[in-house]
Design a protein around this motif. Sequence first.
Motif, PDB file in Angstrom:
ATOM      1  N   LEU A  23      51.137  43.708  36.509  1.00 41.34           N
ATOM      2  CA  LEU A  23      49.974  42.842  36.379  1.00 41.34           C
ATOM      3  C   LEU A  23      49.530  42.814  34.924  1.00 41.34           C
ATOM      4  N   PRO A  24      49.033  41.676  34.464  1.00 44.43           N
ATOM      5  CA  PRO A  24      48.509  41.656  33.094  1.00 44.43           C
ATOM      6  C   PRO A  24      47.309  42.585  32.980  1.00 44.43           C
ATOM      7  N   GLN A  25      47.255  43.339  31.913  1.00 41.65           N
ATOM      8  CA  GLN A  25      46.175  44.299  31.716  1.00 41.65           C
ATOM      9  C   GLN A  25      44.984  43.631  31.044  1.00 41.65           C
ATOM     10  N   GLN A  26      43.787  44.105  31.404  1.00 43.57           N
ATOM     11  CA  GLN A  26      42.588  43.640  30.720  1.00 43.57           C
ATOM     12  C   GLN A  26      42.668  44.113  29.274  1.00 43.57           C
ATOM     13  N   GLU A  27      42.010  43.402  28.391  1.00 47.18           N
ATOM     14  CA  GLU A  27      42.063  43.760  26.977  1.00 47.18           C
ATOM     15  C   GLU A  27      41.509  45.156  26.739  1.00 47.18           C
ATOM     16  N   LYS A  28      40.388  45.468  27.358  1.00 44.81           N
ATOM     17  CA  LYS A  28      39.755  46.760  27.147  1.00 44.81           C
ATOM     18  C   LYS A  28      39.133  47.214  28.459  1.00 44.81           C
ATOM     19  N   ALA A  29      39.315  48.486  28.778  1.00 43.43           N
ATOM     20  CA  ALA A  29      38.748  49.019  30.004  1.00 43.43           C
ATOM     21  C   ALA A  29      37.231  49.121  29.866  1.00 43.43           C
ATOM     22  N   LEU A  30      36.557  48.973  30.981  1.00 50.33           N
ATOM     23  CA  LEU A  30      35.100  49.079  30.978  1.00 50.33           C
ATOM     24  C   LEU A  30      34.676  50.532  30.969  1.00 50.33           C
ATOM     25  N   GLY A  31      33.596  50.808  30.267  1.00 49.36           N
ATOM     26  CA  GLY A  31      33.005  52.133  30.261  1.00 49.36           C
ATOM     27  C   GLY A  31      31.924  52.224  31.328  1.00 49.36           C
ATOM     28  N   LEU A  53      32.745  35.438  37.517  1.00 43.21           N
ATOM     29  CA  LEU A  53      34.110  35.838  37.830  1.00 43.21           C
ATOM     30  C   LEU A  53      35.036  34.620  37.825  1.00 43.21           C
ATOM     31  N   LEU A  54      34.599  33.544  38.471  1.00 43.69           N
ATOM     32  CA  LEU A  54      35.431  32.342  38.561  1.00 43.69           C
ATOM     33  C   LEU A  54      35.572  31.624  37.221  1.00 43.69           C
ATOM     34  N   SER A  55      34.552  31.697  36.381  1.00 42.87           N
ATOM     35  CA  SER A  55      34.617  31.006  35.091  1.00 42.87           C
ATOM     36  C   SER A  55      35.295  31.846  34.005  1.00 42.87           C
ATOM     37  N   GLY A  56      35.610  33.103  34.317  1.00 40.83           N
ATOM     38  CA  GLY A  56      36.277  33.961  33.333  1.00 40.83           C
ATOM     39  C   GLY A  56      35.331  34.600  32.332  1.00 40.83           C
ATOM     40  N   THR A  57      34.021  34.529  32.587  1.00 43.32           N
ATOM     41  CA  THR A  57      33.056  35.096  31.642  1.00 43.32           C
ATOM     42  C   THR A  57      32.572  36.486  32.043  1.00 43.32           C
ATOM     43  N   LEU A  58      32.984  36.973  33.207  1.00 43.19           N
ATOM     44  CA  LEU A  58      32.488  38.271  33.687  1.00 43.19           C
ATOM     45  C   LEU A  58      32.929  39.419  32.784  1.00 43.19           C
ATOM     46  N   HIS A  59      34.220  39.533  32.529  1.00 45.38           N
ATOM     47  CA  HIS A  59      34.710  40.674  31.743  1.00 45.38           C
ATOM     48  C   HIS A  59      34.140  40.670  30.322  1.00 45.38           C
ATOM     49  N   PRO A  60      34.132  39.520  29.630  1.00 49.27           N
ATOM     50  CA  PRO A  60      33.493  39.525  28.304  1.00 49.27           C
ATOM     51  C   PRO A  60      32.013  39.916  28.363  1.00 49.27           C
ATOM     52  N   HIS A  61      31.310  39.471  29.393  1.00 51.38           N
ATOM     53  CA  HIS A  61      29.898  39.843  29.554  1.00 51.38           C
ATOM     54  C   HIS A  61      29.756  41.355  29.735  1.00 51.38           C
ATOM     55  N   LEU A  62      30.602  41.935  30.587  1.00 56.28           N
ATOM     56  CA  LEU A  62      30.531  43.373  30.846  1.00 56.28           C
ATOM     57  C   LEU A  62      30.868  44.181  29.597  1.00 56.28           C
ATOM     58  N   LEU A  63      31.831  43.709  28.802  1.00 55.54           N
ATOM     59  CA  LEU A  63      32.164  44.392  27.546  1.00 55.54           C
ATOM     60  C   LEU A  63      31.001  44.317  26.566  1.00 55.54           C
TER      61      LEU A  63
END
Length: 118
Positions: A23-31, A53-63
């Motif tokens: 699976l493609p890995q996320q850029e950076k793991a969440l702390g 989640l659907l728009s792809g903004t969740l992970h950048p927001h969490l980082l």
Amino acid sequence: MNMNSRNVTYSTVGDYQLPNLTLPQQEKALGKYGRLRRTYLMKHRPVLYNSMLLSGTLHPHLLEVEQTAESRMQQTMQELLKQNPAPNKERHQMEWVQHMNSLKAQAEELVMNELIYS
């Protein structure tokens, strides 16, 4: 037409040939703070969570929350130490540890209310 399917390698498992897929890995793991924010959004703001989640903004927001929370923790700890200096670490180790743990708990409560649970 993309022909990446020809580059798939296989491993034998028992009587079967299974593709070696990753699976493609996320850029950076969440702390800690990013994970807490994700859990909060999932439980208390599910519409916002699913939209992000659907728009792809969740992970950048969490980082971003993670980085901001870490920065605010450091800044708040420095401010609290100025207001309440710690005892001498060499002479009073236990008091120093208790003092620092108390300040960290105060700082974390402020950061949690400001960034995670809002």
